[in-house]
Structures are given as C-alpha cells and as structure tokens.
Motif scaffolding. Sequence first.
Motif, PDB file in Angstrom:
ATOM      1  N   THR A 139       0.926  -1.289  -0.053  1.00 58.66           N
ATOM      2  CA  THR A 139      -0.093   0.100  -0.234  1.00 58.66           C
ATOM      3  C   THR A 139       0.919   1.212   0.027  1.00 58.66           C
ATOM      4  OG1 THR A 139      -0.041   0.292   2.582  1.00 58.66           O
ATOM      5  CG2 THR A 139      -1.745  -1.160   1.308  1.00 58.66           C
ATOM      6  N   ALA A 140       0.248   2.364  -0.383  1.00 66.05           N
ATOM      7  CA  ALA A 140       0.897   3.607  -0.397  1.00 66.05           C
ATOM      8  C   ALA A 140       1.637   3.779   0.927  1.00 66.05           C
ATOM      9  CB  ALA A 140       0.079   4.770  -0.760  1.00 66.05           C
ATOM     10  N   ASN A 141       0.773   3.710   2.057  1.00 64.63           N
ATOM     11  CA  ASN A 141       1.272   3.850   3.425  1.00 64.63           C
ATOM     12  C   ASN A 141       2.358   3.074   3.668  1.00 64.63           C
ATOM     13  OD1 ASN A 141       1.121   4.937   6.223  1.00 64.63           O
ATOM     14  ND2 ASN A 141      -0.161   3.053   6.896  1.00 64.63           N
ATOM     15  N   THR A 142       2.380   1.873   3.269  1.00 58.95           N
ATOM     16  CA  THR A 142       3.490   0.969   3.638  1.00 58.95           C
ATOM     17  C   THR A 142       4.806   1.598   2.851  1.00 58.95           C
ATOM     18  OG1 THR A 142       2.092  -1.084   3.874  1.00 58.95           O
ATOM     19  CG2 THR A 142       4.201  -1.467   3.331  1.00 58.95           C
ATOM     20  N   ARG A 188      -2.585  -4.143  11.511  1.00 58.72           N
ATOM     21  CA  ARG A 188      -3.510  -4.362  10.446  1.00 58.72           C
ATOM     22  C   ARG A 188      -4.794  -3.876  10.835  1.00 58.72           C
ATOM     23  NH1 ARG A 188      -6.269  -7.953   8.242  1.00 58.72           N
ATOM     24  NH2 ARG A 188      -6.718  -7.658   6.114  1.00 58.72           N
ATOM     25  N   ALA A 189      -5.461  -3.196   9.809  1.00 57.89           N
ATOM     26  CA  ALA A 189      -6.771  -2.741  10.099  1.00 57.89           C
ATOM     27  C   ALA A 189      -7.542  -4.089  10.048  1.00 57.89           C
ATOM     28  CB  ALA A 189      -7.333  -1.790   8.955  1.00 57.89           C
ATOM     29  N   GLY A 190      -8.438  -4.256  11.290  1.00 59.93           N
ATOM     30  CA  GLY A 190      -9.129  -5.111  11.820  1.00 59.93           C
ATOM     31  C   GLY A 190      -8.485  -6.141  12.646  1.00 59.93           C
ATOM     32  N   HIS A 237       4.444  -6.476   8.768  1.00 61.16           N
ATOM     33  CA  HIS A 237       5.726  -6.069   9.127  1.00 61.16           C
ATOM     34  C   HIS A 237       6.415  -5.451   7.887  1.00 61.16           C
ATOM     35  CE1 HIS A 237       6.165  -9.430  12.197  1.00 61.16           C
ATOM     36  NE2 HIS A 237       5.231  -8.453  12.439  1.00 61.16           N
ATOM     37  N   ILE A 238       6.792  -4.399   7.737  1.00 63.18           N
ATOM     38  CA  ILE A 238       7.346  -3.433   6.684  1.00 63.18           C
ATOM     39  C   ILE A 238       8.804  -3.386   6.635  1.00 63.18           C
ATOM     40  CG2 ILE A 238       7.435  -1.365   5.718  1.00 63.18           C
ATOM     41  CD1 ILE A 238       4.729  -1.123   7.206  1.00 63.18           C
ATOM     42  N   ILE A 239       9.531  -3.979   5.812  1.00 63.14           N
ATOM     43  CA  ILE A 239      10.955  -4.072   5.560  1.00 63.14           C
ATOM     44  C   ILE A 239      11.365  -3.371   4.669  1.00 63.14           C
ATOM     45  CG2 ILE A 239      12.876  -5.883   5.543  1.00 63.14           C
ATOM     46  CD1 ILE A 239      10.724  -8.049   6.147  1.00 63.14           C
ATOM     47  N   THR A 240      12.407  -2.447   4.921  1.00 61.29           N
ATOM     48  CA  THR A 240      13.323  -1.811   3.685  1.00 61.29           C
ATOM     49  C   THR A 240      14.301  -2.418   3.508  1.00 61.29           C
ATOM     50  OG1 THR A 240      12.354   0.401   4.820  1.00 61.29           O
ATOM     51  CG2 THR A 240      14.059   0.493   3.376  1.00 61.29           C
ATOM     52  N   VAL A 246      10.883  -2.183  -0.922  1.00 63.70           N
ATOM     53  CA  VAL A 246      10.124  -2.757   0.383  1.00 63.70           C
ATOM     54  C   VAL A 246       9.500  -4.147  -0.011  1.00 63.70           C
ATOM     55  CG1 VAL A 246       7.932  -1.530  -0.701  1.00 63.70           C
ATOM     56  CG2 VAL A 246       8.079  -1.955   1.681  1.00 63.70           C
ATOM     57  N   VAL A 247       9.407  -4.805   1.330  1.00 60.77           N
ATOM     58  CA  VAL A 247       8.629  -5.717   1.507  1.00 60.77           C
ATOM     59  C   VAL A 247       7.490  -5.742   2.605  1.00 60.77           C
ATOM     60  CG1 VAL A 247       8.726  -8.375   1.598  1.00 60.77           C
ATOM     61  CG2 VAL A 247      10.442  -7.296   0.318  1.00 60.77           C
ATOM     62  N   ALA A 248       6.397  -6.120   2.344  1.00 58.43           N
ATOM     63  CA  ALA A 248       5.545  -6.241   3.397  1.00 58.43           C
ATOM     64  C   ALA A 248       4.872  -7.837   3.696  1.00 58.43           C
ATOM     65  CB  ALA A 248       4.138  -5.202   3.046  1.00 58.43           C
ATOM     66  N   VAL A 249       5.132  -7.957   4.935  1.00 61.34           N
ATOM     67  CA  VAL A 249       4.866  -9.324   5.361  1.00 61.34           C
ATOM     68  C   VAL A 249       3.267  -8.962   6.157  1.00 61.34           C
ATOM     69  CG1 VAL A 249       5.009 -11.490   6.221  1.00 61.34           C
ATOM     70  CG2 VAL A 249       6.932 -10.062   5.086  1.00 61.34           C
ATOM     71  N   ARG A 250       2.274  -9.403   5.483  1.00 59.91           N
ATOM     72  CA  ARG A 250       0.936  -9.300   6.275  1.00 59.91           C
ATOM     73  C   ARG A 250       0.316 -10.731   6.890  1.00 59.91           C
ATOM     74  NH1 ARG A 250      -1.863  -5.083   3.579  1.00 59.91           N
ATOM     75  NH2 ARG A 250      -3.679  -6.231   3.336  1.00 59.91           N
ATOM     76  N   TYR A 251       0.261 -10.532   8.178  1.00 60.28           N
ATOM     77  CA  TYR A 251      -0.241 -11.673   9.040  1.00 60.28           C
ATOM     78  C   TYR A 251      -1.527 -11.251   9.174  1.00 60.28           C
ATOM     79  CZ  TYR A 251       4.653 -12.802   9.770  1.00 60.28           C
ATOM     80  OH  TYR A 251       6.049 -12.853   9.603  1.00 60.28           O
TER      81      TYR A 251
END
Length: 163
Positions: free
Chosen positions: A86-89, A106-108, A113-116, A156-161
Amino acid sequence: MPESADANPTRHDSTFLVTATDASSTVLRDVESGQVYSLEDAVDADRLSIIDGTVESKPPLHVVYELTEITATRTVDIETSIEPPTANTKQIAANQAVGEITRKPRAGAGEIHIITIPEKNSTEAVADILDDKVTLCERAARLEGNRIEIRSAPGVVAVRYMP
C-alpha cells in the motif's frame, strides 16, 4: 526430602508449531518461549501445523513428552501477492533505513511487517523470507493468524499476517 519427579510431572499449555514429524515421533516448539518438546509418539499433524494444547513430560526422566490435549489445530497459508504494498506501507519504508523493520497493527486484526530493502533486491528478499517458513508460521501463530501474504516493490517488502 524432595518430591519425586513422578509425583510432579511437567505440564505445559501453549501454542506449538510442528517443526518435524515422521511415522514414530513429532517435535513441537512453543511459539512464545521457543522451548522444544520431543514427543514420544507421532501426532496426526503435518510439519508447520499449529497446535493449541497441552504437553506433559513422561516419567521417569521427564525428557520426552506426550501431547495430552489438543484444543485446536490449524495450518497457515503463505502466498506471494501480485498486489504491491500500500501507499502507506511504501511511505513507512521510505522513512526508515535499509534493513529496518516496522511492525504495525493491520486494520481489523493481524499485523504488517514492513521491511526496507535495497531497491534492486526485492525478488531475492521475498525468496529469503519464503525460505524461512518456520519463522513465518511461528509469528503467525503468535499473532493468531491463518494467512500470510507477502507483497513487494522496489525498496520494500510487506509481510501481512492475517486472520
């Protein structure tokens, strides 16, 4: 006189990850403490399954365990998404140094986890993350997640649990 070990067996209630299993035995790891439990017998669960339950040590040495109660079992789906972060990420990643990680709710339910990462290494970074399924599944178990989605873009890598 000290109590006999048989009179006070070790009992532990927790969430466990199946780290190894074969026809005769299973190895569990407590997802909170990292403690490893070698079970005397195999359980009907695949490697990387998550088990909420109770283990008890077996006399006389109390070094082997038995899974005496299972309250829930589940597996975690792990997928790589074609959707970009996402843009925020992306903004969070842009504001942190390469190699840093930000954890945010996360919403909800769940966590992201946002990794640069270096801009040219997103494919390699995703492959490295996917290579460590034990760690991914342990985190998902701690976060009560049932699904992991990995999104990436240059830098960027975003790992969404997710539940």
